[in-house]
Design a protein around this motif. Structure first.
Motif, PDB file in Angstrom:
ATOM      1  N   ALA A   1      -1.572 -16.064  -1.097  1.00 30.51           N
ATOM      2  CA  ALA A   1      -3.037 -16.178  -1.639  1.00 30.51           C
ATOM      3  C   ALA A   1      -3.213 -17.464  -2.585  1.00 30.51           C
ATOM      4  N   ILE A   2      -4.049 -18.056  -2.216  1.00 29.68           N
ATOM      5  CA  ILE A   2      -4.678 -19.156  -3.080  1.00 29.68           C
ATOM      6  C   ILE A   2      -6.066 -18.741  -3.716  1.00 29.68           C
ATOM      7  N   SER A   3      -5.908 -18.740  -5.061  1.00 30.68           N
ATOM      8  CA  SER A   3      -7.093 -18.266  -5.777  1.00 30.68           C
ATOM      9  C   SER A   3      -8.177 -19.124  -6.037  1.00 30.68           C
ATOM     10  N   VAL A   4      -9.410 -18.900  -5.758  1.00 30.33           N
ATOM     11  CA  VAL A   4     -10.589 -19.660  -5.963  1.00 30.33           C
ATOM     12  C   VAL A   4     -11.401 -19.016  -6.859  1.00 30.33           C
TER      13      VAL A   4
ATOM     14  N   PHE B   1     -21.093 -20.505  -7.048  1.00 33.70           N
ATOM     15  CA  PHE B   1     -20.748 -19.701  -6.083  1.00 33.70           C
ATOM     16  C   PHE B   1     -20.477 -20.280  -4.700  1.00 33.70           C
ATOM     17  N   THR B   2     -21.473 -21.079  -4.385  1.00 33.38           N
ATOM     18  CA  THR B   2     -21.306 -21.569  -3.015  1.00 33.38           C
ATOM     19  C   THR B   2     -20.280 -22.757  -2.896  1.00 33.38           C
ATOM     20  N   GLN B   3     -20.182 -23.483  -3.758  1.00 33.35           N
ATOM     21  CA  GLN B   3     -18.999 -24.242  -3.787  1.00 33.35           C
ATOM     22  C   GLN B   3     -17.687 -23.554  -3.660  1.00 33.35           C
ATOM     23  N   ALA B   4     -17.355 -22.562  -4.598  1.00 30.93           N
ATOM     24  CA  ALA B   4     -16.022 -21.893  -4.470  1.00 30.93           C
ATOM     25  C   ALA B   4     -15.883 -21.322  -3.267  1.00 30.93           C
ATOM     26  N   TRP B   5     -17.007 -20.714  -2.580  1.00 32.57           N
ATOM     27  CA  TRP B   5     -16.888 -20.079  -1.148  1.00 32.57           C
ATOM     28  C   TRP B   5     -16.308 -21.246  -0.194  1.00 32.57           C
ATOM     29  N   THR B   6     -16.985 -22.267  -0.253  1.00 30.03           N
ATOM     30  CA  THR B   6     -16.625 -23.567   0.627  1.00 30.03           C
ATOM     31  C   THR B   6     -15.326 -23.834   0.579  1.00 30.03           C
ATOM     32  N   GLN B   7     -14.874 -23.900  -0.527  1.00 26.34           N
ATOM     33  CA  GLN B   7     -13.162 -24.021  -0.605  1.00 26.34           C
ATOM     34  C   GLN B   7     -12.515 -23.037  -0.087  1.00 26.34           C
ATOM     35  N   ALA B   8     -12.817 -21.960  -0.478  1.00 25.30           N
ATOM     36  CA  ALA B   8     -12.060 -20.395   0.004  1.00 25.30           C
ATOM     37  C   ALA B   8     -12.034 -20.258   1.564  1.00 25.30           C
ATOM     38  N   CYS B   9     -13.196 -20.758   2.078  1.00 28.93           N
ATOM     39  CA  CYS B   9     -13.347 -20.611   3.630  1.00 28.93           C
ATOM     40  C   CYS B   9     -12.788 -21.789   4.468  1.00 28.93           C
ATOM     41  N   SER B  10     -12.513 -22.667   3.695  1.00 28.76           N
ATOM     42  CA  SER B  10     -12.076 -23.813   4.503  1.00 28.76           C
ATOM     43  C   SER B  10     -10.502 -24.151   4.439  1.00 28.76           C
TER      44      SER B  10
ATOM     45  N   ARG C   1      -6.818 -22.821   5.173  1.00 23.82           N
ATOM     46  CA  ARG C   1      -5.972 -22.298   6.073  1.00 23.82           C
ATOM     47  C   ARG C   1      -5.199 -20.979   5.767  1.00 23.82           C
ATOM     48  N   GLN C   2      -4.784 -20.931   4.430  1.00 25.84           N
ATOM     49  CA  GLN C   2      -4.063 -19.796   3.981  1.00 25.84           C
ATOM     50  C   GLN C   2      -4.858 -18.517   3.791  1.00 25.84           C
ATOM     51  N   ASN C   3      -4.216 -17.393   3.141  1.00 27.53           N
ATOM     52  CA  ASN C   3      -5.165 -16.200   2.899  1.00 27.53           C
ATOM     53  C   ASN C   3      -5.313 -16.484   1.352  1.00 27.53           C
ATOM     54  N   ASN C   4      -6.740 -16.385   1.449  1.00 27.65           N
ATOM     55  CA  ASN C   4      -7.401 -16.758  -0.007  1.00 27.65           C
ATOM     56  C   ASN C   4      -8.005 -15.778  -0.701  1.00 27.65           C
ATOM     57  N   LYS C   5      -8.188 -15.944  -1.850  1.00 29.65           N
ATOM     58  CA  LYS C   5      -8.730 -15.093  -3.043  1.00 29.65           C
ATOM     59  C   LYS C   5      -9.996 -15.649  -3.700  1.00 29.65           C
ATOM     60  N   TYR C   6     -11.207 -15.117  -3.416  1.00 32.24           N
ATOM     61  CA  TYR C   6     -12.422 -15.562  -4.137  1.00 32.24           C
ATOM     62  C   TYR C   6     -12.754 -14.590  -5.485  1.00 32.24           C
ATOM     63  N   VAL C   7     -12.662 -15.262  -6.606  1.00 31.74           N
ATOM     64  CA  VAL C   7     -12.521 -14.583  -7.912  1.00 31.74           C
ATOM     65  C   VAL C   7     -13.901 -14.485  -8.504  1.00 31.74           C
ATOM     66  N   ILE C   8     -14.460 -13.231  -8.769  1.00 29.36           N
ATOM     67  CA  ILE C   8     -15.669 -13.337  -9.788  1.00 29.36           C
ATOM     68  C   ILE C   8     -15.238 -12.591 -10.956  1.00 29.36           C
ATOM     69  N   PRO C   9     -14.692 -13.178 -12.101  1.00 31.99           N
ATOM     70  CA  PRO C   9     -14.451 -12.606 -13.168  1.00 31.99           C
ATOM     71  C   PRO C   9     -15.499 -11.915 -13.923  1.00 31.99           C
ATOM     72  N   LYS C  10     -14.969 -11.060 -14.964  1.00 28.53           N
ATOM     73  CA  LYS C  10     -16.022 -10.185 -15.776  1.00 28.53           C
ATOM     74  C   LYS C  10     -16.999 -11.432 -16.306  1.00 28.53           C
ATOM     75  N   GLY C  11     -18.436 -10.831 -16.464  1.00 30.50           N
ATOM     76  CA  GLY C  11     -19.387 -11.597 -17.017  1.00 30.50           C
ATOM     77  C   GLY C  11     -20.657 -11.108 -16.172  1.00 30.50           C
TER      78      GLY C  11
ATOM     79  N   THR D   1      -7.251 -14.763   5.894  1.00 30.27           N
ATOM     80  CA  THR D   1      -8.081 -13.637   5.123  1.00 30.27           C
ATOM     81  C   THR D   1      -8.699 -14.176   3.899  1.00 30.27           C
ATOM     82  N   ILE D   2      -9.751 -13.301   3.581  1.00 33.20           N
ATOM     83  CA  ILE D   2     -10.427 -13.783   2.265  1.00 33.20           C
ATOM     84  C   ILE D   2     -10.401 -12.378   1.664  1.00 33.20           C
ATOM     85  N   HIS D   3      -9.986 -12.382   0.247  1.00 33.18           N
ATOM     86  CA  HIS D   3     -10.032 -11.153  -0.666  1.00 33.18           C
ATOM     87  C   HIS D   3     -11.146 -11.663  -1.631  1.00 33.18           C
ATOM     88  N   PHE D   4     -12.378 -11.051  -1.589  1.00 35.99           N
ATOM     89  CA  PHE D   4     -13.469 -11.248  -2.460  1.00 35.99           C
ATOM     90  C   PHE D   4     -13.439 -10.266  -3.574  1.00 35.99           C
TER      91      PHE D   4
END
Length: 401
Positions: free
Chosen positions: A25-28, A47-56, A58-68, A85-88
């Protein structure tokens, strides 16, 4: 057995997806793209820019929204993605802005949407807060239609687990033209339209989900659905569950295979409704529905309704009967109580075969609050098949007028 097998396979695929995500997993993280999470700053761009990277990637990626607290929207998390795969991962609270329209993106009635994304895992303790209790975009004339919090459109092989959706303006979760999607251990809050709407989708599983709705359905199953499985759901307040294939347009699609099992309806206006419009011109079928091991807890209105002459406006007189047909519907092991003594109302149309194979087995629903009210099981244009003990007695009052 069938639904248990489907759920088992879905859970297995879910575990395989988690293992794959953890492996490479690559963490975004949205914070790295400028999200503040302070409850004041508009974090939509981050949020939009982070998704663009996670979606583009090729690995299994992790989209992270930390506490806040993140003010966001509208956002369309769109694919197709190169990522396998994308782990949101949602641990914070995502809130809509009260000062702007919350509609846009790919869906005019969505605050947050996921479009054409496969192998998506959404998890965490996070909250999607539409702030509908404080802001209504329809009243403010900033949207044509009150938006849902989350829409999953053309999403495949995906799992939504653990999150909370509340305070929607127009509804909580919509699933549209999607396949092999599981909603598990999700909490849906008290305000904001429908709980979960499902339309034109296949193999949708809703399990271990707690839904509290003020005045709409906990779950609405619209047309074009196949293989809908709902288990261990608690529906509190609201109007219960509706299979609503009204057939008003003449272009609606059949519903085949709905299983509702081990569910509780508590203090709801009704519990189970199967509806189509009077005079519907859509020659479609609603078939193979199973309602089993259901508990009614202090219902406030009619428990089970099959209505092929649905006409809320009272202006639906037509010389032609509805062409929608309902068949192979089973109610088994239904228990509980209701304030309303009209326990079952079956109001079928006059077309040949309008209602067929409507079955009741092992049901006992009592009236509470008035010992003088006799429980009613009314029938019109249908003769249900009965096995085991059924209370109230089938068609024990005059037919529906």
């Amino acid at each position: 057995m069938g639904s248990e097998f489907i759920h088992g396979i879905t859970w297995f695929l879910f575990l395989v997806a988690i293992c794959a995500i953890k492996a490479k997993a690559i963490s975004v993280n949205v914070v790295k793209f400028g999200a503040k999470g302070d409850g004041k700053t508009d974090d939509t761009k981050a949020f939009t820019q982070a998704w663009t990277q996670a979606c583009s990637e090729r690995q299994n990626n992790k989209y992270v929204i930390p506490k806040g607290k993140y003010i966001v929207g509208p956002v369309d998390f769109a694919g197709p993605c190169k990522a396998k795969t994308i782990h949101f991962k949602v641990d914070g609270t995502v809130q809509s802005s009260k000062k702007q329209s919350v509609t846009g993106g790919a869906h005019r009635n969505a605050w947050i949407s996921f479009t054409q994304v496969n192998n998506l895992l959404i998890s965490g303790d996070g909250i999607f807060d539409g702030q509908g209790s404080e802001f209504n975009c329809a009243k403010a004339k900033q949207c044509e239609q009150p938006p849902l919090n989350l829409i999953f459109s053309m999403v495949k092989d995906s799992h939504i687990q653990g999150i909370t959706s509340n305070n929607s303006v127009g509804g909580q979760i919509g699933i549209y033209r999607s396949r092999n999607v599981t909603v598990d251990d999700v909490s849906i809050g008290i305000r904001g339209g429908e709980g979960i709407l499902i339309e034109k989708s296949t193999n949708i599983n809703i399990t271990n989900t707690d839904i509290k709705i003020l005045s709409d359905n906990c779950v609405t199953i619209l047309d074009g659905n196949t293989g809908i499985n709902i288990e261990k759901m608690t529906c509190s307040q609201g109007n219960g569950l509706g299979v609503s294939v009204l057939g008003n347009t003449g272009k609606e699609e059949p519903v085949n295979g709905v299983t509702v099992r081990n569910c509780t309806f508590s203090h709801t206006e009704g519990a189970i409704r199967i509806q189509s419009s009077a005079g519907s011109t859509a020659n479609i079928a609603i078939s193979n529905l199973v309602f089993e091991d259901i508990i009614f807890d202090y219902l406030q209105n009619m428990a089970i309704v099959l209505d092929q002459e649905h006409c809320p406006s009272k202006q639906c007189r037509t010389p032609n009967p509805s062409k929608v047909k309902v068949s192979n519907v089973s109610f088994k092991n239904i228990k509980g109580n209701s304030v309303d003594n009209r326990i079952v109302i079956l109001e079928c149309g006059t077309a040949p075969g309008a209602c067929k194979d409507i079955k009741f087995s092992d049901m006992r629903v009592l009236v509470v609050g008035d010992d003088h009210l006799e429980t009613q099981f009314r029938c019109k244009n249908v003769k249900p098949v009965v096995s085991g003990k059924v209370d109230p007695a089938v068609c024990n009052t005059r037919p529906v007028a």
